[in-house]
Design a protein around this motif. Structure first.
Motif, PDB file in Angstrom:
ATOM      1  N   GLU A  40      -2.567  -1.495  -0.131  1.00 20.43           N
ATOM      2  CA  GLU A  40      -2.653  -1.164  -1.549  1.00 20.43           C
ATOM      3  C   GLU A  40      -1.400  -1.581  -2.328  1.00 20.43           C
ATOM      4  O   GLU A  40      -1.476  -1.967  -3.493  1.00 20.43           O
ATOM      5  CB  GLU A  40      -2.919   0.335  -1.742  1.00 20.43           C
ATOM      6  CG  GLU A  40      -1.884   1.282  -1.142  1.00 20.43           C
ATOM      7  CD  GLU A  40      -2.210   1.656   0.301  1.00 20.43           C
ATOM      8  OE1 GLU A  40      -1.660   2.668   0.769  1.00 20.43           O
ATOM      9  OE2 GLU A  40      -3.008   0.937   0.946  1.00 20.43           O
ATOM     10  N   LYS A  41      -0.240  -1.547  -1.666  1.00 22.78           N
ATOM     11  CA  LYS A  41       0.999  -1.979  -2.332  1.00 22.78           C
ATOM     12  C   LYS A  41       1.041  -3.503  -2.465  1.00 22.78           C
ATOM     13  O   LYS A  41       1.524  -4.038  -3.466  1.00 22.78           O
ATOM     14  CB  LYS A  41       2.220  -1.483  -1.562  1.00 22.78           C
ATOM     15  CG  LYS A  41       2.565  -0.034  -1.814  1.00 22.78           C
ATOM     16  CD  LYS A  41       3.972   0.277  -1.336  1.00 22.78           C
ATOM     17  CE  LYS A  41       4.370   1.686  -1.737  1.00 22.78           C
ATOM     18  NZ  LYS A  41       5.769   1.987  -1.343  1.00 22.78           N
ATOM     19  N   LEU A  42       0.541  -4.185  -1.452  1.00 23.78           N
ATOM     20  CA  LEU A  42       0.509  -5.645  -1.517  1.00 23.78           C
ATOM     21  C   LEU A  42      -0.395  -6.121  -2.649  1.00 23.78           C
ATOM     22  O   LEU A  42      -0.093  -7.107  -3.333  1.00 23.78           O
ATOM     23  CB  LEU A  42       0.019  -6.222  -0.183  1.00 23.78           C
ATOM     24  CG  LEU A  42       0.959  -6.058   1.021  1.00 23.78           C
ATOM     25  CD1 LEU A  42       0.245  -6.472   2.293  1.00 23.78           C
ATOM     26  CD2 LEU A  42       2.231  -6.879   0.839  1.00 23.78           C
ATOM     27  N   ARG A  43      -1.511  -5.421  -2.879  1.00 19.24           N
ATOM     28  CA  ARG A  43      -2.453  -5.819  -3.924  1.00 19.24           C
ATOM     29  C   ARG A  43      -1.842  -5.716  -5.319  1.00 19.24           C
ATOM     30  O   ARG A  43      -2.278  -6.401  -6.247  1.00 19.24           O
ATOM     31  CB  ARG A  43      -3.713  -4.951  -3.859  1.00 19.24           C
ATOM     32  CG  ARG A  43      -4.601  -5.234  -2.666  1.00 19.24           C
ATOM     33  CD  ARG A  43      -5.854  -4.370  -2.738  1.00 19.24           C
ATOM     34  NE  ARG A  43      -6.686  -4.547  -1.555  1.00 19.24           N
ATOM     35  CZ  ARG A  43      -7.574  -5.517  -1.403  1.00 19.24           C
ATOM     36  NH1 ARG A  43      -7.702  -6.421  -2.348  1.00 19.24           N
ATOM     37  NH2 ARG A  43      -8.296  -5.608  -0.302  1.00 19.24           N
ATOM     38  N   LYS A  44      -0.841  -4.861  -5.469  1.00 15.05           N
ATOM     39  CA  LYS A  44      -0.229  -4.643  -6.786  1.00 15.05           C
ATOM     40  C   LYS A  44       0.817  -5.692  -7.147  1.00 15.05           C
ATOM     41  O   LYS A  44       1.293  -5.731  -8.280  1.00 15.05           O
ATOM     42  CB  LYS A  44       0.420  -3.250  -6.821  1.00 15.05           C
ATOM     43  CG  LYS A  44      -0.579  -2.110  -6.761  1.00 15.05           C
ATOM     44  CD  LYS A  44       0.135  -0.760  -6.762  1.00 15.05           C
ATOM     45  CE  LYS A  44      -0.856   0.388  -6.659  1.00 15.05           C
ATOM     46  NZ  LYS A  44      -0.152   1.699  -6.600  1.00 15.05           N
ATOM     47  N   VAL A  45       1.180  -6.539  -6.192  1.00 16.40           N
ATOM     48  CA  VAL A  45       2.191  -7.566  -6.462  1.00 16.40           C
ATOM     49  C   VAL A  45       1.589  -8.649  -7.353  1.00 16.40           C
ATOM     50  O   VAL A  45       0.513  -9.186  -7.053  1.00 16.40           O
ATOM     51  CB  VAL A  45       2.716  -8.186  -5.145  1.00 16.40           C
ATOM     52  CG1 VAL A  45       3.738  -9.285  -5.455  1.00 16.40           C
ATOM     53  CG2 VAL A  45       3.345  -7.118  -4.262  1.00 16.40           C
ATOM     54  N   SER A  46       2.268  -8.961  -8.444  1.00 13.62           N
ATOM     55  CA  SER A  46       1.793  -9.964  -9.392  1.00 13.62           C
ATOM     56  C   SER A  46       1.589 -11.319  -8.710  1.00 13.62           C
ATOM     57  O   SER A  46       2.477 -11.810  -8.009  1.00 13.62           O
ATOM     58  CB  SER A  46       2.809 -10.116 -10.531  1.00 13.62           C
ATOM     59  OG  SER A  46       2.463 -11.190 -11.372  1.00 13.62           O
ATOM     60  N   GLY A  47       0.418 -11.910  -8.903  1.00 21.87           N
ATOM     61  CA  GLY A  47       0.140 -13.238  -8.353  1.00 21.87           C
ATOM     62  C   GLY A  47      -0.418 -13.240  -6.947  1.00 21.87           C
ATOM     63  O   GLY A  47      -0.814 -14.292  -6.435  1.00 21.87           O
ATOM     64  N   ILE A  48      -0.444 -12.090  -6.296  1.00 24.60           N
ATOM     65  CA  ILE A  48      -0.973 -11.995  -4.930  1.00 24.60           C
ATOM     66  C   ILE A  48      -2.447 -11.612  -4.984  1.00 24.60           C
ATOM     67  O   ILE A  48      -2.807 -10.553  -5.489  1.00 24.60           O
ATOM     68  CB  ILE A  48      -0.170 -10.972  -4.091  1.00 24.60           C
ATOM     69  CG1 ILE A  48       1.298 -11.372  -4.009  1.00 24.60           C
ATOM     70  CG2 ILE A  48      -0.768 -10.845  -2.691  1.00 24.60           C
ATOM     71  CD1 ILE A  48       1.556 -12.729  -3.371  1.00 24.60           C
TER      72      ILE A  48
END
Length: 362
Positions: A40-48
């Motif tokens: 869920e934290k990875l999904r919030k990274v801009s452009g990822i």
């Protein structure tokens, strides 16, 4: 895992380029934190994207640092990822920087480097020219970068070794594979003599036609300038030259015979404004290097200089100084300072780099 093992993993995630790696590192300061980050934290990274997150998840499931360490050791390879302190800074500024560089031997550390490239099916003239220029450059402390291919590349490496200097080969396959096979002796000589074999491709990667144009951007990035010896109108060497120009590097060209297909690319580069050279000393001069043969004469000349000229020479540095600054430092009138500078220019001890700015020659 160790820090470098996390970095190795991060830079090896399939489908994620350097731009996205930088976004991940902005959010997670270390590779270890990326490795441990929940989905869920990875999904919030801009452009990822979702696909990127899937690739990260799959990659960390499969990653085995022990396996990779053994594989690199078996191939006698070292690796520097994009975030490593040893990663060549020149490569960071490429439009598509390599995420990892695998190498045998060493990476280039020399102050001056010139790429020497040209046709695979070179003529005797091209072969001997590449050999002569590379030998002279190497003898004067300039590292020679090329691609270990047949023809000009191979003779450039050979000439550099004969000149007693270092040379580095950037391959279109993984660095533990010698391609072409006929250059195996040259391959090992490059490593043994302090140079290196470099590739962005992981162990076990065979040569492919599409990999060779890609490796040319690394050859250009690692060099201060590119010398094109022989090239057809459509040639991989011209790709290297174009990339070097985009990077603000000097392109030197050996002129060829009119209507000679092997020289068509070179002559076209000259028409477009590339620097025509017929002697290796011209490249050394452009780099600000005094040829070894002249250094002893310059040392003897320095002894014979008048006191004022010696003082001015000592005041000139490797950073540009304006004539007015030099005159003020030496408490001289501008006319007297100009006389001393003209003497030093005459004997090749300093260079004028425009608008009355002067630097010492190396």
């Amino acid at each position: 895992m160790k820090r470098e093992e996390y970095d190795f993993w991060l830079c090896g995630i399939p489908g994620i380029g350097v731009k996205k790696l930088l976004k991940l590192r902005q959010e997670f300061p270390t590779a270890e934190q990326v490795f441990a980050a929940p989905e869920e934290k990875l999904r919030k990274v801009s452009g990822i994207t979702r696909k990127d997150v899937h690739n990260i998840e799959e990659s960390r499931k499969k990653y085995n640092p022990v396996h990779w360490n053994k594989k690199l050791a078996a191939c006698q390879l070292k690796c520097e990822g994009f975030f490593s302190d040893e990663y060549p800074p020149e490569c960071r500024h490429l439009h598509q920087p390599p995420k990892r560089l695998f190498y045998r031997g060493s990476l280039p550390k020399e102050q001056y480097r010139v790429a020497v490239v040209g046709a695979r099916d070179c003529s005797l003239y091209g072969r001997e020219t590449a050999r002569l220029f590379s030998s002279c450059l190497a003898a004067n402390g300039v590292a020679v970068i090329s691609g270990l291919a047949r023809g000009i590349d191979g003779w450039a490496h050979q000439g550099a070794l004969e000149g007693g200097g270092s040379t580095y080969a950037v391959l279109g396959n993984s660095a533990e594979i010698c391609y072409p096979k006929e250059h195996e002796r040259l391959y090992h000589s490059i490593i043994r003599r302090g140079g290196g074999i470099i590739s962005e491709y992981p162990p076990g990667t065979e040569a492919r036609p599409s990999y060779f144009p890609m490796r040319n951007r690394i050859i250009g990035a690692l060099s201060d300038g590119v010398l094109v010896v022989e090239a057809r109108a459509k040639s991989g060497s011209l790709i290297t030259a174009d990339l070097a120009l985009e990077q603000g590097k000097e392109v030197f060209v050996i002129p060829g015979r009119v209507r000679d297909a092997l020289s068509e690319g070179c002559n076209n580069l000259i028409k477009q404004g590339a620097c025509l050279v017929t002697e290796p000393e011209e490249i050394l001069d452009c780099l600000g290097i005094i040829p070894q043969s002249e250094r002893k004469n310059l040392r003897n000349l320095n002894i014979r200089l008048e006191t004022k000229e010696k003082m001015v020479y000592d005041s000139v540095s490797f950073e540009p100084k304006h004539i007015s600054v030099l005159a003020e430092e030496q408490k001289m009138e501008p006319a007297e300072m100009m006389r001393c500078l003209l003497t030093l220019l005459k004997y090749g001890m300093i260079r004028e780099i425009g608008n009355h700015y002067y630097v010492k020659r190396n």
